[in-house]
Design an enzyme around this catalytic site. Structure first.
Site, PDB file in Angstrom:
ATOM      1  N   ASN A  10       0.755  -1.210  -0.075  1.00  0.00           N
ATOM      2  CA  ASN A  10      -0.069   0.000  -0.045  1.00  0.00           C
ATOM      3  C   ASN A  10       0.853   1.339   0.219  1.00  0.00           C
ATOM      4  O   ASN A  10       1.626   1.538   0.785  1.00  0.00           O
ATOM      5  CB  ASN A  10      -0.863  -0.069   1.281  1.00  0.00           C
ATOM      6  CG  ASN A  10      -1.841   0.954   1.239  1.00  0.00           C
ATOM      7  OD1 ASN A  10      -1.265   2.379   0.916  1.00  0.00           O
ATOM      8  ND2 ASN A  10      -3.097   0.981   1.635  1.00  0.00           N
TER       9      ASN A  10
ATOM     10  N   HIS B 141       0.892   6.209   1.701  1.00  0.00           N
ATOM     11  CA  HIS B 141       1.623   7.228   2.646  1.00  0.00           C
ATOM     12  C   HIS B 141       2.711   7.959   2.034  1.00  0.00           C
ATOM     13  O   HIS B 141       3.436   9.000   2.407  1.00  0.00           O
ATOM     14  CB  HIS B 141       2.092   6.576   4.080  1.00  0.00           C
ATOM     15  CG  HIS B 141       0.835   6.237   4.969  1.00  0.00           C
ATOM     16  ND1 HIS B 141      -0.238   6.986   5.168  1.00  0.00           N
ATOM     17  CD2 HIS B 141       0.482   5.373   5.596  1.00  0.00           C
ATOM     18  CE1 HIS B 141      -1.160   6.694   5.767  1.00  0.00           C
ATOM     19  NE2 HIS B 141      -0.917   5.571   6.067  1.00  0.00           N
TER      20      HIS B 141
ATOM     21  N   HIS C 205      -5.680   3.457  -1.254  1.00  0.00           N
ATOM     22  CA  HIS C 205      -7.156   3.932  -0.855  1.00  0.00           C
ATOM     23  C   HIS C 205      -7.530   5.252  -1.194  1.00  0.00           C
ATOM     24  O   HIS C 205      -7.014   6.221  -1.025  1.00  0.00           O
ATOM     25  CB  HIS C 205      -7.065   3.703   0.697  1.00  0.00           C
ATOM     26  CG  HIS C 205      -8.261   4.073   1.389  1.00  0.00           C
ATOM     27  ND1 HIS C 205      -8.195   3.834   2.838  1.00  0.00           N
ATOM     28  CD2 HIS C 205      -9.590   4.222   0.746  1.00  0.00           C
ATOM     29  CE1 HIS C 205      -9.691   3.931   3.156  1.00  0.00           C
ATOM     30  NE2 HIS C 205     -10.556   4.402   1.937  1.00  0.00           N
TER      31      HIS C 205
ATOM     32  N   ARG D 115      -9.711   7.969  -0.735  1.00  0.00           N
ATOM     33  CA  ARG D 115     -10.599   8.448   0.164  1.00  0.00           C
ATOM     34  C   ARG D 115     -11.396   9.479  -0.283  1.00  0.00           C
ATOM     35  O   ARG D 115     -11.011  10.300  -1.249  1.00  0.00           O
ATOM     36  CB  ARG D 115      -9.863   8.837   1.639  1.00  0.00           C
ATOM     37  CG  ARG D 115      -9.218   7.805   2.157  1.00  0.00           C
ATOM     38  CD  ARG D 115      -8.478   8.502   3.536  1.00  0.00           C
ATOM     39  NE  ARG D 115      -8.368   7.446   4.486  1.00  0.00           N
ATOM     40  CZ  ARG D 115      -9.327   6.986   5.502  1.00  0.00           C
ATOM     41  NH1 ARG D 115     -10.322   7.809   5.823  1.00  0.00           N
ATOM     42  NH2 ARG D 115      -8.895   6.207   6.306  1.00  0.00           N
TER      43      ARG D 115
ATOM     44  N   ARG E 134      -7.132  12.884   0.992  1.00  0.00           N
ATOM     45  CA  ARG E 134      -6.167  13.120   1.748  1.00  0.00           C
ATOM     46  C   ARG E 134      -4.834  12.725   1.413  1.00  0.00           C
ATOM     47  O   ARG E 134      -3.826  13.241   1.812  1.00  0.00           O
ATOM     48  CB  ARG E 134      -6.436  12.970   3.273  1.00  0.00           C
ATOM     49  CG  ARG E 134      -6.084  11.570   3.674  1.00  0.00           C
ATOM     50  CD  ARG E 134      -6.300  11.289   5.203  1.00  0.00           C
ATOM     51  NE  ARG E 134      -7.673  11.473   5.596  1.00  0.00           N
ATOM     52  CZ  ARG E 134      -7.913  10.837   6.734  1.00  0.00           C
ATOM     53  NH1 ARG E 134      -7.112   9.784   7.158  1.00  0.00           N
ATOM     54  NH2 ARG E 134      -9.268  10.678   7.053  1.00  0.00           N
TER      55      ARG E 134
ATOM     56  N   GLU F  73      -8.769  -0.071  -2.798  1.00  0.00           N
ATOM     57  CA  GLU F  73      -9.452  -0.030  -1.420  1.00  0.00           C
ATOM     58  C   GLU F  73     -10.387   1.419  -1.553  1.00  0.00           C
ATOM     59  O   GLU F  73      -9.891   2.377  -1.652  1.00  0.00           O
ATOM     60  CB  GLU F  73      -8.615   0.415  -0.333  1.00  0.00           C
ATOM     61  CG  GLU F  73      -8.189  -0.644   0.436  1.00  0.00           C
ATOM     62  CD  GLU F  73      -7.126  -0.279   1.783  1.00  0.00           C
ATOM     63  OE1 GLU F  73      -7.544   0.715   2.330  1.00  0.00           O
ATOM     64  OE2 GLU F  73      -6.385  -1.006   1.699  1.00  0.00           O
TER      65      GLU F  73
ATOM     66  N   THR G  86      -8.008   3.263   8.533  1.00  0.00           N
ATOM     67  CA  THR G  86      -9.358   2.418   8.728  1.00  0.00           C
ATOM     68  C   THR G  86      -9.314   1.539   9.975  1.00  0.00           C
ATOM     69  O   THR G  86      -8.331   1.085  10.061  1.00  0.00           O
ATOM     70  CB  THR G  86      -9.164   1.253   7.634  1.00  0.00           C
ATOM     71  OG1 THR G  86      -8.777   1.648   6.463  1.00  0.00           O
ATOM     72  CG2 THR G  86     -10.673   0.642   7.444  1.00  0.00           C
TER      73      THR G  86
ATOM     74  N   GLU H 193     -10.598  -9.882   3.536  1.00  0.00           N
ATOM     75  CA  GLU H 193      -9.277  -9.441   4.183  1.00  0.00           C
ATOM     76  C   GLU H 193      -9.496  -9.396   5.828  1.00  0.00           C
ATOM     77  O   GLU H 193     -10.486  -8.596   6.140  1.00  0.00           O
ATOM     78  CB  GLU H 193      -8.920  -8.195   3.569  1.00  0.00           C
ATOM     79  CG  GLU H 193      -7.359  -7.834   4.305  1.00  0.00           C
ATOM     80  CD  GLU H 193      -7.109  -6.645   3.660  1.00  0.00           C
ATOM     81  OE1 GLU H 193      -7.240  -5.982   2.597  1.00  0.00           O
ATOM     82  OE2 GLU H 193      -6.198  -5.970   4.361  1.00  0.00           O
TER      83      GLU H 193
HETATM   84  N1  PXP Z   1      -5.611  -3.438   4.468  1.00  0.00           N
HETATM   85  C1  PXP Z   1      -6.873  -2.376   4.526  1.00  0.00           C
HETATM   86  C2  PXP Z   1      -8.068  -2.874   4.475  1.00  0.00           C
HETATM   87  C3  PXP Z   1      -6.342  -1.140   4.764  1.00  0.00           C
HETATM   88  O1  PXP Z   1      -7.428  -0.301   5.088  1.00  0.00           O
HETATM   89  C4  PXP Z   1      -4.985  -0.644   5.367  1.00  0.00           C
HETATM   90  C5  PXP Z   1      -4.618   0.647   5.502  1.00  0.00           C
HETATM   91  O2  PXP Z   1      -4.858   1.290   4.534  1.00  0.00           O
HETATM   92  C6  PXP Z   1      -4.149  -1.925   5.249  1.00  0.00           C
HETATM   93  C7  PXP Z   1      -4.418  -3.121   4.869  1.00  0.00           C
HETATM   94  C8  PXP Z   1      -2.339  -1.395   5.336  1.00  0.00           C
HETATM   95  O3  PXP Z   1      -2.383  -1.241   6.814  1.00  0.00           O
HETATM   96  P1  PXP Z   1      -1.057  -0.626   7.122  1.00  0.00           P
HETATM   97  O4  PXP Z   1      -0.789   0.533   6.503  1.00  0.00           O
HETATM   98  O5  PXP Z   1      -1.183  -0.680   8.670  1.00  0.00           O
HETATM   99  O6  PXP Z   1       0.117  -1.764   6.992  1.00  0.00           O
END
Ligand code: PXP
Length: 242
Positions: free
Chosen positions: A7, A10, A43, A45, A49, A70, A101, A151
C-alpha cells in the site's frame, strides 16, 4: 506462498503535506514492484487526503500486476472503480476523522447496501473483497452477499502483546480456516510490520497480505543516508565549480 500487496498511500501523504509533485506514489509503486511486490494497493478516500484520482489513473496504466483499489461503498467510488477497472476492489469502512481504517466492515448491519455495491462491481468483471473483523458471523455474511474474497483485519493482533496477542492470533487463524472452508479467497492486513508479520504469513491457505505503513516507514529510514549523501555531493560539486 502468500502474495504481498504494498500500500503506497503514505508516499502520497508526504506529497500532500506540501501539495507538490514529490514523492510520487506512482514512482514508489514501480520501485515496490521491482523489489518484489506482487501488487499495489491504494485507498482513494472521499476527502482525497493522500491518493488522488490522477494517481489511480496512472497506476492503472503502469501497474502490470495486481492493482487493488480500497474504497468505501459509495456511489462516487463505485463509479470510479467501474471506470478505472482495478484488478480487485477491497471495500472498507471509512470515517472522515479516522487516521486509518479503524475496524472491519459491519457487514451484518450494512448487508443490503453492500450486496448491491458488490453486484455492481462484480457485474463489471472486478472481484470484490470485504475488509472484516475475524468473526465467523461476518465471514458467513460476506459469503452470503456475494463477496469473492475477504481481508481479515489484523489490527487488533498488531496492537496487542503477550497472551492477548496470542489469543488474537488464534482468532485470526480460526477466521482464515473458516473463510477458506466456505470457499472465500482469504487475505489479511492492517498494522503488520517487520516484527509481527511472521506468525500471520505462516497461516496456511492465506492468499495475500496487504501492508503499507511499516514498509513506507522503513523505506524512509533505509533511504535517508543515501538521500543526504546525494544532496551533499550536489552542494560539493556546486562549490568546486563556483
Ligand atoms: N488493509 C486495509 C483494508 C487497510 O485499510 C489498510 C490501511 O490502509 C491496510 C491493509 C494496510 O495497513 P497498514 O498501513 O497498517 O499496513
Amino acid at each position: 506462498m502468500v502474495i504481498l500487496g504494498v500500500n503506497v498511500d503514505h508516499i502520497a501523504t508526504v506529497r500532500q503535506a506540501r501539495k507538490t509533485f514529490e514523492p510520487d506514489p506512482v514512482m514508489a509503486a514501480t520501485l515496490a514492484i521491482l523489489g518484489g511486490a506482487d501488487g499495489i494497493t491504494v485507498h482513494l478516500r472521499e476527502d482525497r487526503r493522500h491518493i488522488q484520482d490522477r494517481d489511480l489513473k496512472i497506476l492503472r496504466e503502469v501497474v502490470p500486476c495486481e492493482l487493488n483499489l480500497e474504497m468505501a461503498a459509495t456511489e462516487e467510488m463505485i463509479n470510479i472503480a467501474l471506470n478505472i477497472k482495478p484488478d480487485m476492489v477491497t471495500i472498507v469502512p471509512e470515517k472522515r476523522q479516522e487516521l486509518t481504517t479503524e475496524g472491519g466492515l459491519n457487514v451484518i448491519e450494512l448487508k443490503d447496501s453492500l450486496k448491491e455495491a458488490i453486484k455492481k462491481i462484480k457485474d463489471a468483471g472486478i472481484p470484490v473483497s470485504l475488509f472484516i473483523n475475524p468473526e465467523r458471523n461476518d465471514i458467513e455474511c460476506s459469503k452470503d452477499i456475494g463477496a469473492d474474497m475477504v481481508e481479515i483485519h489484523t489490527g487488533y493482533y498488531s496492537e496487542s502483546r503477550g497472551d492477548v496477542q496470542l489469543k488474537e492470533l488464534e482468532r485470526i487463524k480460526d477466521a482464515v480456516a473458516y473463510s477458506i472452508s466456505l470457499g472465500l479467497k482469504t487475505n489479511a492486513g492492517h498494522g503488520l510490520n517487520y516484527y509481527n508479520v511472521k506468525s500471520i504469513a505462516a497461516i496456511k491457505g492465506l492468499r495475500g497480505l496487504y501492508i503499507g505503513h511499516s514498509i513506507i516507514a522503513r523505506a524512509v529510514l533505509v533511504g535517508i543516508e543515501k538521500a543526504v549523501r546525494e544532496m551533499k555531493n550536489l552542494i560539493k560539486e556546486a562549490y568546486i565549480n563556483a
